[in-house]
Design an enzyme around this catalytic site. Sequence first.
Site, PDB file in Angstrom:
ATOM      1  N   ASN A  13     -56.253 -59.584  58.163  1.00 27.38           N
ATOM      2  CA  ASN A  13     -55.883 -58.684  57.053  1.00 27.38           C
ATOM      3  C   ASN A  13     -57.054 -58.499  56.096  1.00 27.38           C
ATOM      4  OD1 ASN A  13     -52.942 -57.693  56.948  1.00 27.38           O
ATOM      5  ND2 ASN A  13     -52.735 -59.804  57.661  1.00 27.38           N
ATOM      6  N   ARG A  62     -50.606 -80.097  43.004  1.00 29.28           N
ATOM      7  CA  ARG A  62     -50.676 -78.638  43.195  1.00 29.28           C
ATOM      8  C   ARG A  62     -51.143 -77.984  41.900  1.00 29.28           C
ATOM      9  NH1 ARG A  62     -48.617 -76.039  46.907  1.00 29.28           N
ATOM     10  NH2 ARG A  62     -47.138 -77.651  47.521  1.00 29.28           N
ATOM     11  N   ARG A  88     -50.601 -71.721  51.117  1.00 28.05           N
ATOM     12  CA  ARG A  88     -50.230 -72.743  50.129  1.00 28.05           C
ATOM     13  C   ARG A  88     -49.255 -72.142  49.140  1.00 28.05           C
ATOM     14  NH1 ARG A  88     -53.004 -77.587  48.593  1.00 28.05           N
ATOM     15  NH2 ARG A  88     -52.440 -77.365  46.415  1.00 28.05           N
ATOM     16  N   LEU A  90     -47.900 -71.430  45.625  1.00 34.55           N
ATOM     17  CA  LEU A  90     -48.563 -71.333  44.325  1.00 34.55           C
ATOM     18  C   LEU A  90     -47.691 -71.948  43.233  1.00 34.55           C
ATOM     19  CD1 LEU A  90     -49.768 -67.643  44.705  1.00 34.55           C
ATOM     20  CD2 LEU A  90     -51.282 -69.639  44.539  1.00 34.55           C
ATOM     21  N   HIS A 106     -46.113 -60.457  54.202  1.00 35.79           N
ATOM     22  CA  HIS A 106     -45.313 -61.455  54.929  1.00 35.79           C
ATOM     23  C   HIS A 106     -44.881 -60.860  56.270  1.00 35.79           C
ATOM     24  CE1 HIS A 106     -42.595 -64.851  55.428  1.00 35.79           C
ATOM     25  NE2 HIS A 106     -41.729 -63.980  55.903  1.00 35.79           N
ATOM     26  N   THR A 138     -43.498 -63.537  42.952  1.00 42.08           N
ATOM     27  CA  THR A 138     -42.816 -64.143  41.805  1.00 42.08           C
ATOM     28  C   THR A 138     -42.566 -65.604  42.193  1.00 42.08           C
ATOM     29  OG1 THR A 138     -40.659 -63.544  42.682  1.00 42.08           O
ATOM     30  CG2 THR A 138     -41.678 -61.978  41.157  1.00 42.08           C
TER      31      THR A 138
HETATM   32  C1  GRF Z   1     -50.207 -62.505  58.627  1.00 40.59           C
HETATM   33  O1  GRF Z   1     -49.223 -62.397  59.618  1.00 40.59           O
HETATM   34  C2  GRF Z   1     -49.613 -62.391  57.251  1.00 40.59           C
HETATM   35  O2  GRF Z   1     -48.483 -61.567  57.213  1.00 40.59           O
HETATM   36  C3  GRF Z   1     -49.208 -63.807  56.943  1.00 40.59           C
HETATM   37  O3  GRF Z   1     -50.194 -64.611  57.527  1.00 40.59           O
HETATM   38  C4  GRF Z   1     -50.821 -63.904  58.601  1.00 40.59           C
HETATM   39  C5  GRF Z   1     -52.279 -63.874  58.288  1.00 40.59           C
HETATM   40  O4  GRF Z   1     -53.042 -63.347  59.327  1.00 40.59           O
HETATM   41  N1  GRF Z   1     -49.034 -64.008  55.528  1.00 40.59           N
HETATM   42  P1  GRF Z   1     -54.589 -63.063  59.110  1.00 40.59           P
HETATM   43  O5  GRF Z   1     -55.215 -64.376  58.632  1.00 40.59           O
HETATM   44  O6  GRF Z   1     -54.717 -61.982  58.087  1.00 40.59           O
HETATM   45  O7  GRF Z   1     -55.091 -62.657  60.455  1.00 40.59           O
END
Ligand code: GRF
Length: 202
Positions: A13, A62, A88, A90, A106, A138
Amino acid sequence: MRAVILISGNGSNLQSLIDNARKIDLKICSVISNKEDAFGLKRAERASIRTHFVDPNLYESREGFDKQLITMIDELDISLIILAGYMRILSSEFINHFAGKILNIHPSLLPKFPGLNTHRKAIDAKEKYHGATVHFVTEELDGGPIISQEIVEIDFIDTEYSLSQKVLKKEHILYPRVIHWYTQNRLKLLNTECITLDGKIL
Ligand code: GRF
């Protein structure tokens, strides 16, 4: 818009945001990881973005770890915090300090399947559809107001792995799209339940 990206792993991502940064008016000022070997750190370095590894073992709690993150991020003078596979939880202090400025992606159609192993859960539940969600962060884990989702169909031959790849492909389109709305100041978090896009409640 100046932003920081938090990661823990592969960073695909992150890569899609690096690739789209100019188009979506995003200036990635720093990439921070809680894992030293996160491949995403290499991706950032390759793109000449400043990287930081913050070692959780050096902090007793934390809250202590997150205080360090708050100090680092405050110094960067950014307007957006992007969680991209940051594994992690938050602290409340972190979330409240940056209220309305934290986005997460997510891998499920929230509110279905918060937490881990979402692809396995979707297959086991014999869902026809699955996907990804971008939401404001949140204090409720994976429970902040939903901004936008992308859907995939689950085929009978899908495995956890094949499904994860299908969803990731959608994530790489979804996240830059939503972040662009944010950088254009089109998105606002009004309270823990309500967001607006172009002034209209979503
Ligand atoms: C993705 O599936 C994202 O939705 C989730 O963790 C994964 C991260 O993948 N929160 P990458 O590290 O971006 O390849």
